[in-house]
Design an enzyme around this catalytic site. Structure first.
Site, mmCIF file in Angstrom:
data_model
loop_
_atom_site.group_PDB
_atom_site.id
_atom_site.type_symbol
_atom_site.label_atom_id
_atom_site.label_comp_id
_atom_site.label_asym_id
_atom_site.label_seq_id
_atom_site.Cartn_x
_atom_site.Cartn_y
_atom_site.Cartn_z
ATOM 1 N NE ARG A 39 37.416 9.687 -69.667
ATOM 2 C CZ ARG A 39 37.279 8.377 -69.198
ATOM 3 N NH1 ARG A 39 36.398 8.316 -68.106
ATOM 4 N NH2 ARG A 39 38.089 7.339 -69.476
ATOM 5 C CB SER A 108 45.003 11.874 -73.939
ATOM 6 O OG SER A 108 43.928 12.105 -73.475
ATOM 7 C CE LYS A 137 41.866 5.825 -69.983
ATOM 8 N NZ LYS A 137 42.130 7.172 -70.914
HETATM 9 N N1 TZP Z 1 42.920 9.514 -67.793
HETATM 10 C C1 TZP Z 1 44.012 9.127 -67.104
HETATM 11 S S1 TZP Z 1 43.438 8.918 -65.757
HETATM 12 C C2 TZP Z 1 41.861 9.340 -65.784
HETATM 13 C C3 TZP Z 1 41.579 9.400 -67.103
HETATM 14 C C4 TZP Z 1 40.194 9.734 -67.824
HETATM 15 C C5 TZP Z 1 40.949 9.115 -64.764
HETATM 16 C C6 TZP Z 1 40.801 10.209 -63.677
HETATM 17 O O1 TZP Z 1 39.832 10.012 -62.933
HETATM 18 P P1 TZP Z 1 40.129 10.405 -61.363
HETATM 19 O O2 TZP Z 1 38.975 9.781 -60.488
HETATM 20 O O3 TZP Z 1 40.354 11.910 -61.033
HETATM 21 O O4 TZP Z 1 41.282 9.604 -60.748
#
Ligand code: TZP
Ligand code: MG
Length: 232
Positions: A39, A108, A137
């Protein structure tokens, strides 16, 4: 058994996997992550392709699944095991048409309704989050919490992967929802113990607390009763 019943699904991040993304991912797999998602929202297609190629070699060597986020063209180019699309990417139904099984399609979906649509569109699994608060994010949505995640798990027949703010401190509650896996970025790649140790701890905690895992079957009755808050 779904190929997604692997426990820890490591998702890469160009900042948190610095300075050596391939080395970081290698450690995560060696620690027990069963699948890797590439990603990177900032890379060009050419950069993403080069990373995907390197990760394809690594995951094939180590026996982990490789999933490419957003870009089905890159996923096709490196013969990834899976592609993962969100609500802002090419439609899941279109992706499915160009990406036949047994290749994996992840979609998603942050609500039960979206998860049901993803299932009808042919998704092999749903990614649901954020489960907890995350700085990785900006989603603009409040966390689902384990209860919200469980509602999505219960809304579909396909496996659900929880994502967002998952760490060693809360992964057991994610496993307890019946989610097939926990997708983790910072909890793996920004953990002070390093990705190998973090993956091993996350994986063990997930397995021990997953109601359908081998560990769960070997510990019937009482383990479940404790998880469900029932009498011993
Ligand atoms: N989609 C929803 S939360 C997220 C994504 C790509 C980020 C997740 O990252 P982390 O560091 O595991 O919270
Ligand atoms: Mg996307």
């Amino acid at each position: 058994v779904s190929p997604l019943g692997f426990g820890i699904y490591a998702v890469t991040d160009p900042n948190l996997c610095r300075p050596d993304l391939i080395g970081s991912v290698r450690e995560a797999i060696e620690g027990g992550a069963g699948a890797i998602q590439l990603r990177d929202k900032t890379a060009t297609a050419a950069e993403l392709y080069r990373l995907a190629e390197a990760l394809r070699r690594l995951t094939s060597d180590l026996g982990a699944l490789l999933v490419v986020n957003d870009r089905i063209d890159v996923a096709l180019a490196v013969a990834a095991d899976g592609v993962h699309v969100g609500q802002g990417d090419i439609p899941a139904r279109l992706a499915r048409g160009n990406w036949p099984r047994p290749r994996l399609l992840g979609v998603s979906a942050a609500t039960e309704a979206l998860a049901r649509v993803a299932e009808l569109d042919g998704a092999d699994y749903v990614g649901a989050g954020p489960v907890f608060e995350t700085a990785t994010k900006q989603t603009g949505r409040s966390p689902l919490g384990p209860e919200g995640l469980r509602r999505i798990v219960d809304a579909v027949r396909i496996p659900v992967v929880g994502i967002g703010g998952i760490t060693i401190g809360n992964v057991a509650t994610v496993a307890g929802t019946g989610a097939a896996a926990a997708a983790v970025i910072a909890g793996l790649f920004a953990d002070p113990a390093g990705p190998r140790a973090a993956a091993a701890q996350l994986q063990q905690a997930f397995r021990l607390n997953a109601p359908d895992s081998g560990a769960g079957r070997r510990r019937p009755g009482p383990g479940r009763a404790r998880l469900a808050g029932g009498s011993p």
